[in-house]
Design a protein around this motif. Structure first.
Motif, PDB file in Angstrom:
ATOM      1  N   SER A 130       1.053  -0.937   0.111  1.00 57.54           N
ATOM      2  CA  SER A 130      -0.273   0.509  -0.061  1.00 57.54           C
ATOM      3  C   SER A 130       1.225   1.359  -0.220  1.00 57.54           C
ATOM      4  N   TYR A 133       2.247   1.855  -3.822  1.00 57.13           N
ATOM      5  CA  TYR A 133       0.999   2.090  -4.352  1.00 57.13           C
ATOM      6  C   TYR A 133       1.175   3.878  -4.078  1.00 57.13           C
ATOM      7  N   GLY A 138      -0.280   5.577  -8.182  1.00 54.78           N
ATOM      8  CA  GLY A 138      -0.961   4.345  -8.473  1.00 54.78           C
ATOM      9  C   GLY A 138       0.699   3.051  -9.178  1.00 54.78           C
ATOM     10  N   ARG A 141       0.426  -3.359  -8.487  1.00 57.53           N
ATOM     11  CA  ARG A 141      -0.581  -4.042  -8.489  1.00 57.53           C
ATOM     12  C   ARG A 141      -0.136  -4.891  -7.068  1.00 57.53           C
ATOM     13  N   ILE A 264       3.293  -8.029  -5.155  1.00 57.69           N
ATOM     14  CA  ILE A 264       2.788  -7.104  -6.324  1.00 57.69           C
ATOM     15  C   ILE A 264       3.551  -7.212  -7.637  1.00 57.69           C
ATOM     16  N   LYS A 267       2.819  -1.542 -12.532  1.00 53.70           N
ATOM     17  CA  LYS A 267       1.765  -0.981 -12.714  1.00 53.70           C
ATOM     18  C   LYS A 267       1.584  -2.289 -14.650  1.00 53.70           C
ATOM     19  N   PRO A 354      -5.520   1.932  -0.641  1.00 51.13           N
ATOM     20  CA  PRO A 354      -5.437   2.253  -2.042  1.00 51.13           C
ATOM     21  C   PRO A 354      -7.026   2.244  -2.684  1.00 51.13           C
ATOM     22  N   PHE A 358      -5.963  -0.638  -7.436  1.00 55.66           N
ATOM     23  CA  PHE A 358      -4.473  -1.987  -6.251  1.00 55.66           C
ATOM     24  C   PHE A 358      -4.708  -3.183  -6.654  1.00 55.66           C
TER      25      PHE A 358
END
Length: 366
Positions: A130, A133, A138, A141, A264, A267, A354, A358
């Motif tokens: 988080s 993110y 952002g 993911r 994660i 992105k 998020p 996310f």
């Protein structure tokens, strides 16, 4: 693929006790983390398998569905349960150029990799996902929850039987700024204990340091993840589990579970190469299932990749809560956990919970 092994000097000293830690920096080498270590490379190969379709409308297949220039997918994990859960995948991948695995000892090695784009898929403490993110606006993911709660209060003595008994104690701990700190603070505060004034939390850079301090000090208390707990008990029969923080969290009646780690991805990588992401998740799930259901063989792989000795891994794996949870269930568990952290310490999740983007929407077939 290349596997960079980080060998811990402490782990070497505590070889027989090292147990794959499931924590954030966990050099889960039997609870003796790795400090400065030399890194070596090793190839891995993965069996061919088709990638399931993603259910996320934002992750349409990219042409060719391959990394630019056929480069391997760069995967990073902390020594501990997250790395332990990948060992079958690492073994199956030897000989191919599909993945480049790296195992690191400290969580602070990971953030720069994400920020600088030198890693594609990374296993991190749940709250750090988080934080990243928010820091990257952002730019990451969440793919999966990979480790449920594995934190314990251990005592080299017999004076702690409840959270209230921690008042006035010095607690050796590692993971400041990550899940261990925020989980401990939440549990202490919820039991009317001020983390700033009622206890002394002595933060160490790695779990291995906490282990060493616990073993060296009579009647001392330490917060340790598995497999460091197992390692401590192997080295000193007087060390006992005083409190299971999973149980203490559940006693509070909050609408979430205590989580330790998640997977994660950047992105750009997740959106441009969904096929590679989905295939990784399928193989990771298969690896996690193998590790949990074939403990003896998995323990040998854990030792092979210098995470912890096989003897320690064999005892630790059943206690590490290694999972691979994706899609809606991941969003429910992770979202609830992050909300609890935010409500109690907004900085623990990077200042805000998020948004929905996310959560990478992928469900395993069937």
């Amino acid at each position: 693929m290349k596997l960079k092994k980080i060998l811990s000097s402490v782990l070497a000293a505590a070889m027989c006790l090292t147990f794959a830690a499931c924590s954030d920096n966990g050099s889960d080498s039997g609870n003796t983390g790795s400090d400065n270590s030399s890194s070596t490379s090793e190839s891995s190969s993965t069996p061919e398998s088709s990638a399931p379709e993603s259910t996320d409308s934002t992750t349409e297949s990219a042409p060719g569905n391959t990394e630019p220039d056929n480069a391997p997918v760069r995967v990073v994990a902390l020594k501990g349960p997250t790395a332990m859960g990948m060992t079958k995948l690492m073994s199956d991948s030897e000989g191919s150029n599909e993945y480049d695995f790296e195992i690191v000892a400290a969580v602070d090695e990971i953030s720069p990799m994400v920020a600088q784009g030198t890693a594609d898929i990374v296993c991190v403490p749940a709250n750090l996902g988080s934080v990243l993110y928010n820091k990257t606006e952002g730019g990451v993911r969440a793919l999966a929850v990979n480790t449920l709660g594995v934190l314990y209060i251990c005592e080299n003595g017999d004076t702690v039987t409840s959270v209230e008994d921690l008042k006035g104690k010095t607690i050796f701990a590692s993971g400041k700024g990550a899940t261990p700190e925020y989980a401990l603070n939440f549990i202490l505060k919820s039991n009317d204990i001020d983390p700033e004034n009622d206890v002394t939390i002595e933060w160490k850079s790695e779990h291995a340091e906490c282990l060493a301090s616990l073993l060296a000090t009579e009647n001392s208390v330490a917060m340790l993840p598995q497999p460091f707990v197992t390692t401590a008990q192997t080295k000193n029969e007087g060390v006992r589990v005083a409190l299971d923080l999973n149980d203490e969290w559940d006693k509070l009646g909050v609408d979430s579970s205590l989580l330790t780690g998640i997977v994660i991805a950047r992105k750009e990588f997740a959106e441009n190469y969904p096929g590679l992401v989905n295939e990784f998740l399928s193989r990771y799930l298969a690896s996690v299932d193998f590790v949990n259901n074939n403990v003896d063989e998995a323990a040998e792989l854990v030792e092979k990749y210098d995470i912890v000795p096989a003897a320690v891994a064999k005892k630790a794996i059943p206690e590490c809560n290694i999972v691979c949870i994706t899609g809606a269930e991941m969003k429910t568990k992770l979202g609830g956990y992050l909300q609890v952290l935010f409500d109690n310490a907004p900085q623990s999740v990077g200042g805000k919970v998020p948004a929905d983007d996310f959560y990478y929407a992928y469900e395993f077939p069937g």
